[in-house]
Design an enzyme around this catalytic site. Structure first.
Site, PDB file in Angstrom:
ATOM      1  N   GLY A 166       0.855  -1.190   0.000  1.00  0.00           N
ATOM      2  CA  GLY A 166       0.000   0.000   0.000  1.00  0.00           C
ATOM      3  C   GLY A 166       0.888   1.236   0.000  1.00  0.00           C
ATOM      4  O   GLY A 166       2.036   1.210  -0.465  1.00  0.00           O
ATOM      5  N   VAL A 167       0.343   2.319   0.572  1.00  0.00           N
ATOM      6  CA  VAL A 167       1.032   3.612   0.518  1.00  0.00           C
ATOM      7  C   VAL A 167       2.393   3.562   1.221  1.00  0.00           C
ATOM      8  O   VAL A 167       3.420   3.930   0.657  1.00  0.00           O
ATOM      9  CB  VAL A 167       0.138   4.696   1.165  1.00  0.00           C
ATOM     10  CG1 VAL A 167       0.771   6.055   1.020  1.00  0.00           C
ATOM     11  CG2 VAL A 167      -1.230   4.694   0.527  1.00  0.00           C
ATOM     12  N   VAL A 214       0.549 -14.673   3.533  1.00  0.00           N
ATOM     13  CA  VAL A 214       1.703 -14.841   4.415  1.00  0.00           C
ATOM     14  C   VAL A 214       1.340 -15.873   5.476  1.00  0.00           C
ATOM     15  O   VAL A 214       0.324 -15.746   6.164  1.00  0.00           O
ATOM     16  CB  VAL A 214       2.083 -13.500   5.071  1.00  0.00           C
ATOM     17  CG1 VAL A 214       3.136 -13.699   6.147  1.00  0.00           C
ATOM     18  CG2 VAL A 214       2.577 -12.518   4.013  1.00  0.00           C
ATOM     19  N   GLY A 240      -1.689  -1.437   6.913  1.00  0.00           N
ATOM     20  CA  GLY A 240      -2.777  -0.571   7.329  1.00  0.00           C
ATOM     21  C   GLY A 240      -2.609  -0.103   8.766  1.00  0.00           C
ATOM     22  O   GLY A 240      -1.649  -0.474   9.445  1.00  0.00           O
ATOM     23  N   ALA A 293      -3.618  12.966   6.392  1.00  0.00           N
ATOM     24  CA  ALA A 293      -3.387  14.125   7.254  1.00  0.00           C
ATOM     25  C   ALA A 293      -4.270  15.311   6.846  1.00  0.00           C
ATOM     26  O   ALA A 293      -4.859  15.980   7.692  1.00  0.00           O
ATOM     27  CB  ALA A 293      -1.912  14.520   7.201  1.00  0.00           C
ATOM     28  N   HIS A 304       3.682  28.073 -19.918  1.00  0.00           N
ATOM     29  CA  HIS A 304       4.511  27.231 -20.794  1.00  0.00           C
ATOM     30  C   HIS A 304       5.977  27.608 -20.637  1.00  0.00           C
ATOM     31  O   HIS A 304       6.300  28.786 -20.661  1.00  0.00           O
ATOM     32  CB  HIS A 304       4.105  27.421 -22.248  1.00  0.00           C
ATOM     33  CG  HIS A 304       5.018  26.687 -23.196  1.00  0.00           C
ATOM     34  ND1 HIS A 304       4.936  25.320 -23.400  1.00  0.00           N
ATOM     35  CD2 HIS A 304       6.053  27.128 -23.961  1.00  0.00           C
ATOM     36  CE1 HIS A 304       5.870  24.956 -24.264  1.00  0.00           C
ATOM     37  NE2 HIS A 304       6.565  26.033 -24.618  1.00  0.00           N
TER      38      HIS A 304
END
Ligand code: NAI
Length: 476
Positions: A193-194, A248, A282, A331, A455
């Site tokens: 995950g993150v 696992v 998590g 957050a 640009h």
């Protein structure tokens, strides 16, 4: 006689400290209870985000990116560097200095806003005519404070695997993985995950051989499928070895190694041996030992405090925000809720559109999105059109040597309302802000397509993706 406050906030992470500041700005007398101590034993504000989360991880992501650039990518610019060395102690010291600056900054803001920092552990002890009673237990004993309003902002802690103790030496959670004293040769990560992807990236860039084991069959299941596919391709190219659909079974540790027995996605038994393991599966809300029953509150089956859309609990004048309540554990979501609740207490009528809260994963390329994915919208039966534009066709992206990824916009077929924006690119965390503004204002994809963008800049890809929704991208 107990101290009395208009607002007492429990927890000084991004949710709690922002709630305290906003309440103080609105003229309330405010105290904030925080018990965090750094490894040297010094009390600290800022919670997980500032001390062992967002801020130190971004410092290490930046350092490790510099190392990787110097080691592998400067040659493309015609710059030759030899004898590149890694001083991990100094790198960690820099990270700590960034953390120190940020936490000291919150202390300054507390002084500036006359917020009383109650150093200790807060626990509800009852309610009287004067307000809610909270016991604060610190180094010098316990004192009781009375609050007209309470904001619970106690955050979350890493979820651990059953029977696998985290010693932050061989087996680490987010906290230990920010402070390895050397680069592991082989690093295993459970949970792609993150946190697994961000910290896996840090240590891979610094030289570790990183393998991630993910239980779900789909990689980055919360992302738009096209983004998840591109991310898998990019991370594989970088050398992250990601296995999905694994189970696992057993984790064995010695003093200097770890062995993970698992079943792979095809049902075969496999073993992963490594020097260190990060468990990033998590987080769980911090709602133990809060004495919730003393004020008639209880948590739900997953440990969260039930709240309404304005973060009010079922107990009068008690609110809960951030990771202890429903919604993403981010957050900035906690900050938004902190400011909202302070304004609700002040009698205002603020609202949060949770669909407009952006998500970011700080890998390279970064991943960011807001709104719904193509899959979610189709499942809802929405008629949609999409536009996608590659970074490769953007002059700035080429100039800075970051041509990977793309921006994808999703709009309603009839109204053209922007329903989602999904980005995988360098600086996606900054680019997504434009889509957040657009969605908050109910903009159409054509609105973004008609706005002047500087640009050369990466932001031109936002405009091109919006033009692509109407099949009229100009540079493709
Ligand atoms: P996560 O929910 O992002 O990822 C956990 C992963 O572990 C999931 O993919 C899950 O399927 C997998 N998993 C769960 N049990 C497993 C098992 N037994 N074996 C293998 N895989 C398993 O949680 P993570 O990465 O721990 O982060 C925690 C929270 O912190 C998240 O809610 C995240 O949003 C937040 N966070 C946000 C950041 C950001 O905004 N950039 C940075 C870091 C954390």
């Amino acid at each position: 006689m107990s101290k009395e406050f208009d607002v007492v906030v429990i927890g000084a992470g991004p949710g709690g400290y922002i709630a305290a500041i906003r309440a103080a700005q609105l003229g309330k007398s405010v105290a904030c209870i925080e018990n965090w101590k750094n490894p040297a034993g010094n009390p600290k504000l800022g919670g997980t985000c500032l001390n062992v989360g967002c801020i130190p991880s971004k410092a290490l992501l930046a350092s490790s990116e510099e190392f990787e650039n110097v080691s592998h990518h400067l040659g493309d610019h015609g710059i030759t560097v030899s004898d590149v060395k890694l001083d991990i102690t100094r790198m960690l010291a820099r990270k700590e200095a960034v953390v120190e600056k940020m936490t000291k900054g919150v202390e300054f803001l507390f002084r500036k806003n006359k917020i009383v920092w109650l150093k200790g552990q807060g626990k509800f002890s009852g309610r009287s005519d004067a307000g809610v009673q909270i016991d604060v237990s610190g180094d010098t004993g316990t004192e009781t404070v009375i609050a007209k309003n309470v904001i619970i902002a106690t955050g979350s802690k890493a979820r651990h695997l059953p029977n696998i103790p985290v010693d932050n030496k061989i087996v680490s959670d987010n906290e230990g993985a920010l402070s390895f004293d050397s680069v592991p040769k082989k690093l295993a990560v459970i949970g792609a995950g993150v946190i697994g992807l961000e910290l896996g990236s840090v240590w891979r860039r610094l030289g570790a051989d990183v393998t991630l084991l993910e239980a779900l069959p789909a990689f980055l299941g919360a992302c738009d499928e096209s983004i998840a596919k591109e991310a898998a391709k990019q991370f594989k190219k970088q050398g992250l070895d990601i296995h999905v659909g694994v189970k696992v079974n057993e984790v064995r540790t010695t003093d200097n190694s770890v062995s993970i027995a698992y079943t792979d996605r095809d049902g075969n038994a496999a073993t992963l041996d490594a020097d260190r393991l990060i468990v990033s599966i998590g987080r769980v809300p911090n709602t133990d030992n809060l004495g919730l029953d003393a004020v008639g509150l209880a948590v739900d089956a997953r440990g969260f405090i039930p709240v309404d859309e304005q973060c009010a609990t079922s107990a009068p004048n008690i609110y809960a925000i951030g990771d202890v309540v429903r919604g993403p554990m981010l957050a900035h979501k906690a900050e938004d809720e902190g400011a909202m609740v302070a304004e609700v207490i002040d009698g205002q009528k603020p609202l949060i559109d949770y669909n407009c809260i952006p998500w970011v994963i700080y890998t390279e390329p970064e991943i960011a999105w807001v709104g719904k994915t193509e899959h979610q919208l189709k499942a809802e039966g929405r008629e949609i059109k999409t536009g996608q534009f590659p970074m490769l066709a953007n002059g700035r992206a080429l100039g800075i040597g970051k041509p990977d990824g793309f921006v994808k916009m999703i709009a309603d077929v009839k109204t053209d309302e922007l329903l989602g924006c999904h980005i995988i690119s360098t600086n996606a965390s900054d680019l997504i802000a434009e889509a957040v503004v657009a969605m908050e204002f109910g903009a159409a994809s054509e609105d973004i397509a008609r706005i002047s963008h500087p640009h050369p800049s990466l932001s031109e890809v936002m405009r091109e993706a919006a033009l692509a929704v109407d099949k009229r991208a100009l540079n493709m």
